[in-house]
Structure formats: C-alpha cells, structure tokens
Design a protein around this motif. Sequence first.
Motif, PDB file in Angstrom:
ATOM      1  N   GLU A 134      14.727   0.666  17.558  1.00  0.00           N
ATOM      2  CA  GLU A 134      15.228  -0.160  16.463  1.00  0.00           C
ATOM      3  C   GLU A 134      16.364  -1.075  16.864  1.00  0.00           C
ATOM      4  OE1 GLU A 134      16.302   2.140  12.995  1.00  0.00           O
ATOM      5  OE2 GLU A 134      14.606   1.110  12.078  1.00  0.00           O
TER       6      GLU A 134
ATOM      7  N   THR B 162       9.297  -7.584   3.851  1.00  0.00           N
ATOM      8  CA  THR B 162      10.194  -6.661   4.544  1.00  0.00           C
ATOM      9  C   THR B 162      10.413  -7.075   5.998  1.00  0.00           C
ATOM     10  OG1 THR B 162       8.328  -5.279   5.169  1.00  0.00           O
ATOM     11  CG2 THR B 162       9.437  -4.738   3.103  1.00  0.00           C
TER      12      THR B 162
ATOM     13  N   MET C 124       9.824  -4.615   9.211  1.00  0.00           N
ATOM     14  CA  MET C 124       8.791  -3.683   8.751  1.00  0.00           C
ATOM     15  C   MET C 124       7.474  -4.383   8.425  1.00  0.00           C
ATOM     16  SD  MET C 124      10.974  -0.838   6.718  1.00  0.00           S
ATOM     17  CE  MET C 124       9.638   0.352   6.832  1.00  0.00           C
TER      18      MET C 124
ATOM     19  N   ASN D  88       0.084  -1.327   4.768  1.00  0.00           N
ATOM     20  CA  ASN D  88      -0.009  -0.964   3.357  1.00  0.00           C
ATOM     21  C   ASN D  88      -0.991  -1.878   2.624  1.00  0.00           C
ATOM     22  OD1 ASN D  88       0.944   0.547   0.986  1.00  0.00           O
ATOM     23  ND2 ASN D  88       1.708  -1.461   0.347  1.00  0.00           N
TER      24      ASN D  88
ATOM     25  N   SER E 270      14.632   1.086   9.138  1.00  0.00           N
ATOM     26  CA  SER E 270      13.244   1.524   8.956  1.00  0.00           C
ATOM     27  C   SER E 270      13.067   2.974   9.423  1.00  0.00           C
ATOM     28  CB  SER E 270      12.279   0.584   9.668  1.00  0.00           C
ATOM     29  OG  SER E 270      12.621   0.434  11.015  1.00  0.00           O
TER      30      SER E 270
ATOM     31  N   LEU F  27      13.947   4.986   6.479  1.00  0.00           N
ATOM     32  CA  LEU F  27      12.878   4.993   5.477  1.00  0.00           C
ATOM     33  C   LEU F  27      11.783   5.976   5.852  1.00  0.00           C
ATOM     34  CD1 LEU F  27      12.389   1.208   4.681  1.00  0.00           C
ATOM     35  CD2 LEU F  27      13.111   2.991   3.104  1.00  0.00           C
ATOM     36  N   ARG F  28      11.490   6.000   7.133  1.00  0.00           N
ATOM     37  CA  ARG F  28      10.428   6.899   7.592  1.00  0.00           C
ATOM     38  C   ARG F  28      10.797   8.360   7.347  1.00  0.00           C
ATOM     39  NH1 ARG F  28       9.254   2.536  10.335  1.00  0.00           N
ATOM     40  NH2 ARG F  28       7.009   2.335  10.540  1.00  0.00           N
TER      41      ARG F  28
ATOM     42  N   VAL G  65       9.636   9.396   4.032  1.00  0.00           N
ATOM     43  CA  VAL G  65       8.202   9.645   3.947  1.00  0.00           C
ATOM     44  C   VAL G  65       7.872  11.019   4.525  1.00  0.00           C
ATOM     45  CG1 VAL G  65       5.929   8.816   4.606  1.00  0.00           C
ATOM     46  CG2 VAL G  65       7.749   7.198   4.096  1.00  0.00           C
ATOM     47  N   PHE G  66       8.500  11.312   5.668  1.00  0.00           N
ATOM     48  CA  PHE G  66       8.242  12.609   6.287  1.00  0.00           C
ATOM     49  C   PHE G  66       8.749  13.736   5.401  1.00  0.00           C
ATOM     50  CE2 PHE G  66       8.407  10.230  10.475  1.00  0.00           C
ATOM     51  CZ  PHE G  66       7.044  10.012  10.436  1.00  0.00           C
TER      52      PHE G  66
ATOM     53  N   HIS H 126       8.783  13.783   2.259  1.00  0.00           N
ATOM     54  CA  HIS H 126       7.780  13.997   1.226  1.00  0.00           C
ATOM     55  C   HIS H 126       6.562  14.735   1.768  1.00  0.00           C
ATOM     56  CE1 HIS H 126       4.317  12.861  -1.324  1.00  0.00           C
ATOM     57  NE2 HIS H 126       5.161  13.219  -2.251  1.00  0.00           N
TER      58      HIS H 126
ATOM     59  N   GLU I  10      13.523  -1.938  -2.913  1.00  0.00           N
ATOM     60  CA  GLU I  10      12.529  -3.002  -2.777  1.00  0.00           C
ATOM     61  C   GLU I  10      11.676  -2.771  -1.526  1.00  0.00           C
ATOM     62  OE1 GLU I  10      14.154  -6.867  -2.075  1.00  0.00           O
ATOM     63  OE2 GLU I  10      12.207  -7.831  -2.355  1.00  0.00           O
ATOM     64  N   THR I  11      12.346  -2.449  -0.429  1.00  0.00           N
ATOM     65  CA  THR I  11      11.602  -2.237   0.815  1.00  0.00           C
ATOM     66  C   THR I  11      10.635  -1.068   0.684  1.00  0.00           C
ATOM     67  OG1 THR I  11      13.547  -3.033   1.983  1.00  0.00           O
ATOM     68  CG2 THR I  11      11.874  -1.958   3.310  1.00  0.00           C
TER      69      THR I  11
ATOM     70  N   LYS J 285       9.220  -0.070  -1.958  1.00  0.00           N
ATOM     71  CA  LYS J 285       8.084  -0.467  -2.794  1.00  0.00           C
ATOM     72  C   LYS J 285       7.134  -1.395  -2.049  1.00  0.00           C
ATOM     73  CE  LYS J 285       9.936   0.159  -7.410  1.00  0.00           C
ATOM     74  NZ  LYS J 285      10.672  -0.435  -8.518  1.00  0.00           N
ATOM     75  N   LEU J 286       7.680  -2.384  -1.357  1.00  0.00           N
ATOM     76  CA  LEU J 286       6.841  -3.394  -0.727  1.00  0.00           C
ATOM     77  C   LEU J 286       6.012  -2.828   0.424  1.00  0.00           C
ATOM     78  CD1 LEU J 286       9.289  -6.419  -0.708  1.00  0.00           C
ATOM     79  CD2 LEU J 286       7.373  -6.011  -2.242  1.00  0.00           C
ATOM     80  N   THR J 287       6.511  -1.815   1.067  1.00  0.00           N
ATOM     81  CA  THR J 287       5.766  -1.239   2.173  1.00  0.00           C
ATOM     82  C   THR J 287       4.873  -0.095   1.701  1.00  0.00           C
ATOM     83  OG1 THR J 287       7.760   0.014   2.636  1.00  0.00           O
ATOM     84  CG2 THR J 287       7.323  -1.873   4.037  1.00  0.00           C
ATOM     85  N   GLY J 288       4.896   0.163   0.402  1.00  0.00           N
ATOM     86  CA  GLY J 288       3.980   1.160  -0.137  1.00  0.00           C
ATOM     87  C   GLY J 288       4.499   2.581  -0.048  1.00  0.00           C
ATOM     88  N   PHE J 289       5.735   2.743   0.442  1.00  0.00           N
ATOM     89  CA  PHE J 289       6.277   4.092   0.566  1.00  0.00           C
ATOM     90  C   PHE J 289       6.637   4.682  -0.796  1.00  0.00           C
ATOM     91  CE2 PHE J 289       7.959   3.268   5.139  1.00  0.00           C
ATOM     92  CZ  PHE J 289       6.672   3.408   5.616  1.00  0.00           C
TER      93      PHE J 289
ATOM     94  N   ARG K  78       4.876   5.363  -3.168  1.00  0.00           N
ATOM     95  CA  ARG K  78       3.913   6.363  -3.650  1.00  0.00           C
ATOM     96  C   ARG K  78       4.400   7.776  -3.380  1.00  0.00           C
ATOM     97  NH1 ARG K  78      -1.004   5.069  -4.993  1.00  0.00           N
ATOM     98  NH2 ARG K  78      -1.524   2.868  -4.941  1.00  0.00           N
ATOM     99  N   SER K  79       5.276   7.858  -2.375  1.00  0.00           N
ATOM    100  CA  SER K  79       5.689   9.183  -1.942  1.00  0.00           C
ATOM    101  C   SER K  79       6.882   9.727  -2.723  1.00  0.00           C
ATOM    102  CB  SER K  79       6.073   9.153  -0.468  1.00  0.00           C
ATOM    103  OG  SER K  79       5.067   8.541   0.293  1.00  0.00           O
TER     104      SER K  79
END
Lengths: 723, 106
Positions: free
Chosen positions: A102, A265, A270, A277, B57, B60-61, B64-65, B67, B87-88, B90-94, B96-97
């Motif tokens: 990163e 993003t 990202m 996605n 990021s 953020l990961r 997800v893990f 979850h 926002e990030t 939501k936009l990356t689809g995370f 849902r978790s």
Amino acid sequence: MTGTSKRESFRDVQVDPLPQRIDAYPTQTIAGFPVRPGQALPFGATPVPGGINFSVYSNGAERMTLVLFRPGEPRPLAELPFPPSFRTGGVYAMTVFGLDPESIEYGYRAYGPFEPEMGHRFDARWVLTDPYARLIAGHETWGRPSAPDDPYPYRARVPYGDFDWEEVVSPGHRHEDLVIYETHVRGFTAHPASETSAPGTFSALVEKIPYLKGLGVNCVELMPTYEFDELDNPRTDPTTGRRLYNYWGYNPLGFFAPKASYAATGRFGMQVDEFKNMVKELHRAGIEVVLDVVFNHTAEGNEQGPTISFRGLDNSTYYMLTPGGYYANFSGTGNTLNCNHPVVRQFVLDCLRYWVTEFRVDGFRFDLASILGRAPDGSVLPNPPLLETLAHDPVLRDCKLIAEAWDAAGLYQVGSFPAYDRWSEWNGRYRDTVRRFLKGDAGTVGDMATRLAGSSDLYGRRGPTASINFVTAHDGFTLRDLVSYNTKHNEANGEDNRDGDNANNSWNCGWEGPTDDPEVLRLRNRQSRNALLLLLTSRGVPMLLSGDEVGRTQDGNNNAYCQDGPQSWFDWRLTEENADLLRFTRCAIAFRAAHPALRPRSDRSAPVTDQLFPDVSWHGVHDWTPDWSADSRLLAAMFYAGLPSGAEVQHDCVYVAANSHWEGQRLELPRLPEELAWHTFADTAAEAPHDVYEPGREALRADQSRALVGPRSVLVLVARSRL
Amino acid sequence: MSFSATMRLDDDVATIRLTGDLDARSAPEFNELVNEATGLQVNRMVLIMDELAYMSSAGLRCLVFAHQKMPPGRDLVLVGARPEVVETIKLTGFDRSVLIEQSTEA
C-alpha cells in the motif's frame, strides 16, 4: 489487549496456523533494502511472504534498475540496480523484503542503446511503467493532465488480490441466447440526469443494473476500461474552443490495470475492488461482461510520442518497425503492437488470463482484430499463432472471443477471420445490408434474407452464433441519427468534417437533422423500430448500442471518439421522453428470449422428426413464394423450431415480414394447423402503444389468411394455440 | 498517527474501539483482535470508528475478513465511520458485509 490464540477458528473448522516459511530470507542489501534474487515468473510485481517479487523482461537492455517511490512523491525513495546474478536470460527479478504494497509505487529504469534504426529506443531519463502493472496511480481524476516535467506519470502499484465473490458465478449464457449491450462506462452515467451517487464510474453502472435487467439484455460489452490517456488529443472544438478528449479510450497505457478515473474509489487505490464488485453484481443479475480490448497499438504513438513503458523497455519486441526503425502503422494511430512476436503473444495471453481469472469477465471484443493475424513484418498470416493460442487456451475456454474482423490498413476479414471454431465476428455485412434494405435500396432483398437467417454465406460451417449482428455500434451513427441524417456532421471534432466514415447508408427520412415535421418524425420512429425488430428477430447474436433503445442522438456526429459531453453521454431523461421506444425494445428482446426458433442451438441437436415447417422458409405477397427480383422490397420469413415436449412436439413459429417499399402490401399468410392461430406481436405501422404487445399476450388476428404490412414497416406474427 | 484498538466484552457483544490510522502496518493488530472476538463466539461485533483518523484499503479488507469470520446471522456493526470511509465501503460493494450506524448508541 493482545495475545493470539493458538488456534484460529473459521466457523466450525479448527485450522492450525501455518508456520512461517523459512526460505524467504534476504541474501543481501541494495540501497538499504533487504533483497534476494527473485522469481522470474510470474512477470510483474507479486506479493510473496515477507515482501514483493519484481520481475521484468527486456531483450535489448544492458542493465535495469527498480525504482521505488512513496505514493505520489515526485522523487524516488530508492533506486535498486539489479545485480548480474539477478538476471536470467532477458528477465530481471528481485524480491524486496519489508515492502508494504500500500505504501509503494514502483517503476523501472532500463539502460541500453538509443539506436532507432536498429529498433532500440532506450532512454534512462524516464522511469518506465511495468507492462504488467495491475494498478496504476497518478490519474485518478478524469481529464487532469500530468505535470509536464513529471518523470513518472503512470505509477505502477501492487493491488490486493483478495475479493469476496460470495457464491456468485457467471450466468454462463450460451452464445445464441446472448443479447449484447455495448456501452461506455463513463458515458453511461456521466450525465447529471443519471442521478447516480458517483456518475461515470463502475459503481454507478452497478446502480443502473435494474435498468439493464428491465431492458432484458444479458451481456454488457464495455468500451475500453483499462488505463488509457483521455487527454491524448491535440484538437479543440472550433466553435466553442473547448478542448477535445480521447473519450473512447482506444489508446492503452496499462493493459492489466482498470482505469482509475472510472472508479469512485480510485483515490483509495481500490479500482480493482470496484471493478470486481461491478462484475459480481452484473453476474448476480444474470448479465455477462465482455471487455473491449485493444491489442493493436498503444498510447506511446509514433517516433514523436512519449516514452511511458514499452518503447523504453523493449521497443523492437513490442512494436512493428519498418526496416529503417520507424513505426509501422496498421492501426491508423501511430504504432502497431507486434502481436505475433512470441513475447507479445505471451503478454496478450497473460493479460487476458488475468482479466478472466481475477475479474471473472466473460469475454473480449478485440478492436481491429485483423492486426492480430499479421506477422511481425506486417504480412497476413494464414494460421496466426496468437489467434490459435487464444482459441485453444484452457483458461479462456468459456470466454466469448469476438473479433472486429478488419484493420485500418485494408485487411477486411468478415467471414474469413481465422476462427478455429471459437471466434465470433462483428458482422459488418449485416450492418450495411440492414441499413441499405431499410432505406429502400433496390436489389437488397436477397442479401437481407441471408443476414436475417444468420449469414450462412459467411458462417455456414460455424453457424449463426459466429455472427454478431448489429445495425449501430459506438463507431458510427446512433440509431436515431441513422434515420435523421444523410451525411455525417463531425465539425465539432476539429477536423473540418474530414474524420469519420462517409459510407453510412443512412437516410434522414426527408429532412436533415432536427425537425418538427410530424410526418418525418413518424417515419423516423418507424424506421428505428424496423431496425430494432429486424435485429432482434435475426439469427445470430444481436448487439445493441447503448441509448438506441431511447433514441439517443449525437447530432449527426458519426465519430464521437473525442466528445466527452452531453453529445456522447446517455441522457436518462430520454427513458421518459421516449418511453414508447424503450418499451418496444424491451418487448422485442423478451420476444427473442421467448422464441427458440430465432435462436437455433449452436450444437445443432438433431431436429425432431415430425416438424410442421422447414427451419426457415420464405414467403411474399403469396405464401411460399418469395420475390427475389431486383425491384422487390418485400421480405417475409418464417422461422420454425419443433421442440420435443414429452411425447409431443411443441411448435415454435415466428413470421417476420419486412417491407421497405413506400407503399403497403397485402400478404397471404402461411396456413397453420387447426390448433394454432396467428397472433400479432409487433407492427411498426401502428402507433404506440399498438406497435407492440407483451410477449405471451400477442393479439389474435381476425384474419388468419391475410395480413397488411404497411409502407416501410415490419410486421412480426407468432403462431400460438387458440385459447 | 499511531494506531490502537481496545476491546470490551458485554455478554455476547464485543465492542472494539479504534483510534489512529488503520493501514497495512496496523491491520495485523486489528485482525488479531477480531480473531479473538470471533473465537469467543460473540453474537455481535461493534466497531467504534469515530476516532479513527484514516483507514486504507488494507483496513477496509480487515472489516470484510471480520465479517467472514463471524458465524452466519451474527452482526458486524460500524459506528461513527467517516463519510469517505462509508462511501468507499458502499462503492466497492463491501457494505453487503456490514451494518453501518451513525453514532454510538446511548
């Protein structure tokens, strides 16, 4: 609070943590970084235990340096020369320990001769982008230029490969069931009326999935989505003085990297996740994803162009060169990628495999694909190894491979593209024939019949699914403009209307451009519906251009590659304004899905024995009597499929009558057996909402033996049981 | 800004308060805590994020893990996440978790 439990729990399974690898250790220090000789394969930058493995090749370089940056900083953090012992053949590989993916950007400095006549253009002043870069930083904002003195404008980064796909898999549609929707990620939602939270991005496309699903398309074909330079255009709009873009993006910079400014993003780096996605959500909705890929040239242009990556790493490998060391130009854009050089072949294969395995895309459309069949000297290969490799690759086995089967240097291979029973083609003949037929050209009925029935003259052995049928595509008029303009109007492109194709086979229906004349408008509406109906009842794979379902116009511009604005963008208000046309298109797509007679299986399972009718039959003013004469402007086809249903046979039968004559014609309908009756699905001579019926609710015809097909109209009937 | 994470357990709810920068360097520490909480079979994991200055990021990961490590039907709740983080996600689809809440309850 600290302390790790000895055993990790993953749901109910107890897993012992893996011991640390003991062979991942540095052997020396370069520029203060602990390193060891790297793994030559895979190419690119790959996270490994304890660090990152860097591998890059150059056959002409004398030495190579890995250049590391902190994100966004102009000066390098460190430069790490590859020692001779880190080189295998032409591959330089190094594992650098302690690097956090990163917080690092990387590039290469390649040292070698600058001898253009020998094909070498090494220039160690520039830091070069890794051709295998999977994440590229520096251009997260659309339209923002690099600083002119930036020594490294396209900065390679290392993405995370993890993503939670949940249980979602590709819908895996059969070729014959596809309805392709060609669109542009930015243009689809950039218009303010899209009302998306991040207009012009992958995530905004996700917000529009309900629209796509409602329309009924099951595959999106996305114009370039890899990293490209949208500012690669020196021209301005002569009227407004506004700068023009390279909006379409057919000028690749990073073949492996999703375009950062197409990701909301992107500023978090990202874009890989956002792209994944998007694919996941499209798949969840039953929609496949085909990417438009451009393996014919790069944004480095000709001798005058910038040195960004390939030119500085291995010019004579990546590009086709003339004997004097100049760039061959089969693409019309300055340079030509040397696709049948074994190294570049592998590069293309690696790239496609990456998109398929990592992003789970369902196929590719190859821009100017005929270039992929040229040898390094430009000659046309009878058996091009790249095309053969892609056709037989196990990773790509389930992919749709679609060729734009021509190039900018005169090679035109529609019907003869080396297909290896795998490739489909954009059927340019289909487009031209439908257009000429619709505007009423004489002598086109026979050809139109061939196109409607799957172009067996071109794809006889391969079957109709080799034919991607289209009337319009991004390149050329939109459907609305096809029926509103006789000639192109490209003045805004800044080339005095010289750019763009002159052979459009278009007809303005009586007035050039916008008009209030109700007769002209009515005819345009009818001609649009005629085109959509022919496209969606033809055998082969239909492709719609995004916006045609709502009458999108580009004001007569047939080459809007440079127009980043309302002229190109999808104006979502049209979904209300032209709701009738949208409904018509939706019904025509649903009708196609409901009728196997229009979509014969590519594996050609044996027909049932007691068929009512032939597979395809031709009719006219009299049934079973087509008129193929030069003056004929009437075509009537009946498509039939007998489908086994238990011990019975289910009959699927669709009758399509297309009249491009300016007068209506009365037709005898083929006789049906007692239990079936003709129902009207669509009649473009009728005003909305009577122009089309919801599939399954078609209108029973009072007269079963005759039908009137109006002037310049298409009539589609279906045989259904009398209820 | 240095990162710290502290966990409090109330019955079957684990509340983790995060401060500082959650990036690739600090993510492992956070992950350890998540492992510990999931090992305790909590019903609900609440992450208090209003003192988090930055999340990369890699951070953020971790969410997800986190979850993925929780049994189905159990909640992962983010409280007070900054708007750009939400926002990030939501936009990356995370999204849902996770469940996203504006501020600390009560």
